[in-house]
Design a protein around this motif. Structure first.
Motif, PDB file in Angstrom:
ATOM      1  N   ARG A   1      -3.654   5.188 -16.719  1.00 43.85           N
ATOM      2  CA  ARG A   1      -3.277   5.830 -15.097  1.00 43.85           C
ATOM      3  C   ARG A   1      -4.519   5.415 -14.146  1.00 43.85           C
ATOM      4  O   ARG A   1      -3.377   5.672 -13.620  1.00 43.85           O
ATOM      5  CB  ARG A   1      -3.098   7.107 -15.612  1.00 43.85           C
TER       6      ARG A   1
ATOM      7  N   ALA B   1      -2.631   2.464 -13.473  1.00 45.79           N
ATOM      8  CA  ALA B   1      -0.921   2.483 -12.804  1.00 45.79           C
ATOM      9  C   ALA B   1      -1.162   2.872 -11.263  1.00 45.79           C
ATOM     10  O   ALA B   1      -0.401   2.395 -10.369  1.00 45.79           O
ATOM     11  CB  ALA B   1      -0.161   3.456 -13.442  1.00 45.79           C
ATOM     12  N   LEU B   2      -2.257   3.928 -10.879  1.00 46.40           N
ATOM     13  CA  LEU B   2      -2.586   4.223  -9.392  1.00 46.40           C
ATOM     14  C   LEU B   2      -2.509   3.110  -8.554  1.00 46.40           C
ATOM     15  O   LEU B   2      -2.007   3.323  -7.456  1.00 46.40           O
ATOM     16  CB  LEU B   2      -3.355   5.828  -9.769  1.00 46.40           C
ATOM     17  N   TYR B   3      -3.489   2.354  -9.166  1.00 48.32           N
ATOM     18  CA  TYR B   3      -3.622   0.685  -8.074  1.00 48.32           C
ATOM     19  C   TYR B   3      -2.522   0.556  -8.396  1.00 48.32           C
ATOM     20  O   TYR B   3      -2.509   0.078  -7.247  1.00 48.32           O
ATOM     21  CB  TYR B   3      -5.199   0.280  -8.839  1.00 48.32           C
ATOM     22  N   ASP B   4      -2.001  -0.103  -9.081  1.00 46.69           N
ATOM     23  CA  ASP B   4      -0.444  -1.159  -8.463  1.00 46.69           C
ATOM     24  C   ASP B   4      -0.094  -0.177  -8.094  1.00 46.69           C
ATOM     25  O   ASP B   4       0.598  -1.057  -6.650  1.00 46.69           O
ATOM     26  CB  ASP B   4      -0.127  -1.407  -9.847  1.00 46.69           C
ATOM     27  N   TRP B   5       0.394   1.106  -7.894  1.00 45.76           N
ATOM     28  CA  TRP B   5       1.375   1.856  -6.615  1.00 45.76           C
ATOM     29  C   TRP B   5       0.666   1.256  -6.101  1.00 45.76           C
ATOM     30  O   TRP B   5       1.661   1.315  -4.653  1.00 45.76           O
ATOM     31  CB  TRP B   5       1.205   3.130  -7.492  1.00 45.76           C
ATOM     32  N   PHE B   6      -0.649   1.733  -5.451  1.00 45.22           N
ATOM     33  CA  PHE B   6      -0.941   1.652  -3.516  1.00 45.22           C
ATOM     34  C   PHE B   6      -0.941   0.206  -3.257  1.00 45.22           C
ATOM     35  O   PHE B   6      -0.710  -0.264  -1.642  1.00 45.22           O
ATOM     36  CB  PHE B   6      -2.546   2.296  -4.266  1.00 45.22           C
ATOM     37  N   GLU B   7      -1.417  -0.710  -4.266  1.00 44.67           N
ATOM     38  CA  GLU B   7      -1.156  -2.308  -3.829  1.00 44.67           C
ATOM     39  C   GLU B   7       0.373  -2.523  -3.360  1.00 44.67           C
ATOM     40  O   GLU B   7       0.905  -3.421  -2.595  1.00 44.67           O
ATOM     41  CB  GLU B   7      -1.314  -2.739  -5.453  1.00 44.67           C
ATOM     42  N   GLN B   8       1.006  -1.779  -4.855  1.00 45.57           N
ATOM     43  CA  GLN B   8       2.698  -2.271  -3.705  1.00 45.57           C
ATOM     44  C   GLN B   8       2.774  -1.618  -2.496  1.00 45.57           C
ATOM     45  O   GLN B   8       3.630  -2.379  -1.610  1.00 45.57           O
ATOM     46  CB  GLN B   8       4.011  -1.910  -4.656  1.00 45.57           C
ATOM     47  N   LEU B   9       2.394  -0.692  -2.291  1.00 45.00           N
ATOM     48  CA  LEU B   9       2.413  -0.180  -0.766  1.00 45.00           C
ATOM     49  C   LEU B   9       1.958  -0.892   0.101  1.00 45.00           C
ATOM     50  O   LEU B   9       2.393  -0.690   1.417  1.00 45.00           O
ATOM     51  CB  LEU B   9       2.414   1.773  -0.856  1.00 45.00           C
TER      52      LEU B   9
ATOM     53  N   ASP C   1       4.161  -4.688   1.032  1.00 45.11           N
ATOM     54  CA  ASP C   1       5.002  -4.081   1.577  1.00 45.11           C
ATOM     55  C   ASP C   1       4.839  -4.733   3.548  1.00 45.11           C
ATOM     56  O   ASP C   1       4.628  -4.594   3.702  1.00 45.11           O
ATOM     57  CB  ASP C   1       5.487  -2.888   1.121  1.00 45.11           C
TER      58      ASP C   1
END
Length: 288
Positions: free
Chosen positions: A7, A10-18, A21
């Motif tokens: 988890r 996954a949180l890191y991946d979400w931040f990285e995707q943001l 962008d």
């Protein structure tokens, strides 16, 4: 435990995707422009006496501080991006640190403007201009040497075991996530200090101090996946380079420039030696 770690990843991946962008880049650029123009306007209003005394006391007296404000925010964004580079590659992360150091030296060069009156005059520039040239020259030197540093990089996985390599990347992502949290905490503390009228020049030096510990931690964790001497020496050497960057941030003028240039020269030397060592190892393996 594994579920919790996943988890976090996954949180890191979400931040990285943001962060990656493209729309984020435009928003960040617009915020920097807004901060720069707002600083200029607020400083001018304070000089004219059109702001409440409590607000005016928090603002500098010269418009040149608006440049420092915008550059400090830009550096904050660069440090934020540095955190995401840690999970990708140790060498890329170190390169990003040198990019930030070069920008900090340029900011120091602009910071000397606060000693000038408005409009600029040569009579008062004889002393500060030497420091401006030193900082700007140091930033340029690091910028040029970074080209050499990046050209020497041959990115290799720490291990041929894909599962182990993925685990190592996941661990670095968790470390990066912790660094993001520390980034926000230090930034919040620095912001509160500024609102209370205290000095706020410790953010970058403090964060780079923490990076030293994170680099050493990554070196130790990497031993779980590879105890290869060249890899251990390279990663340990990069941790030393981070230490030199940290010293450059707090060293007296001129010494900070020399330390910064020396640090990147050291990193280039480590990379060159590592590549030669790895090439020799590959040639020996081919003859076995």
């Amino acid at each position: 435990m594994v579920v919790i770690l996943r988890r976090f990843v996954a949180l890191y991946d979400w931040f990285e995707q943001l962060w990656e962008d493209r729309r984020r880049e435009r928003v960040a650029a617009n915020l920097l422009i807004l901060a720069f123009l707002s600083s200029l306007i607020l400083i001018e209003l304070a000089r004219l006496g059109w702001l409440p005394a409590g607000v005016a006391s928090l603002l500098p007296k010269t418009h040149y501080y608006a440049i420092s404000t915008a550059l400090s925010m830009l550096l904050g964004l660069e440090v934020f991006g540095l955190v995401f580079s840690i999970a990708k590659s140790v060498s890329v992360s170190v390169g990003k640190q040198f990019e930030i150091l070069s920008l900090i030296l340029l900011r120091h060069s602009f910071s000397e403007l606060v000693h000038f009156s408005e409009p600029l005059g040569w009579a008062e520039a004889s002393q500060p201009v030497l420091l401006m040239l030193a900082y700007a020259g140091g930033g340029l030197s690091i910028f040029l040497l970074l080209g050499v540093y990046y050209k020497l990089q041959h990115h290799r996985a720490i291990t041929r075991d894909k599962e182990a390599a993925a685990d190592f990347i996941a661990v670095k992502k968790i470390i990066s996530l912790l660094l993001l949290l520390i980034f926000f905490v230090i930034g919040a503390i620095d912001g509160l200090k500024y609102l209370n009228g205290n000095a706020t020049n410790e953010f970058f030096s403090l964060f780079f101090t923490i990076l030293i510990f994170s680099d050493v931690l990554i070196v130790l964790i990497s031993l779980r996946y590879s105890s290869s001497y060249p890899v251990v020496f390279r990663n340990s050497g990069f941790a030393v380079a981070t230490l030199l960057i940290r010293l450059a941030l707090t060293a007296p003028p001129y010494f900070s420039v020399l330390l910064g240039i020396g640090a990147i020269a050291f990193a280039i030397g480590i990379t060159f030696a590592y590549n030669r060592f790895e090439n020799a190892e590959m040639q020996r393996s081919a003859h076995i």
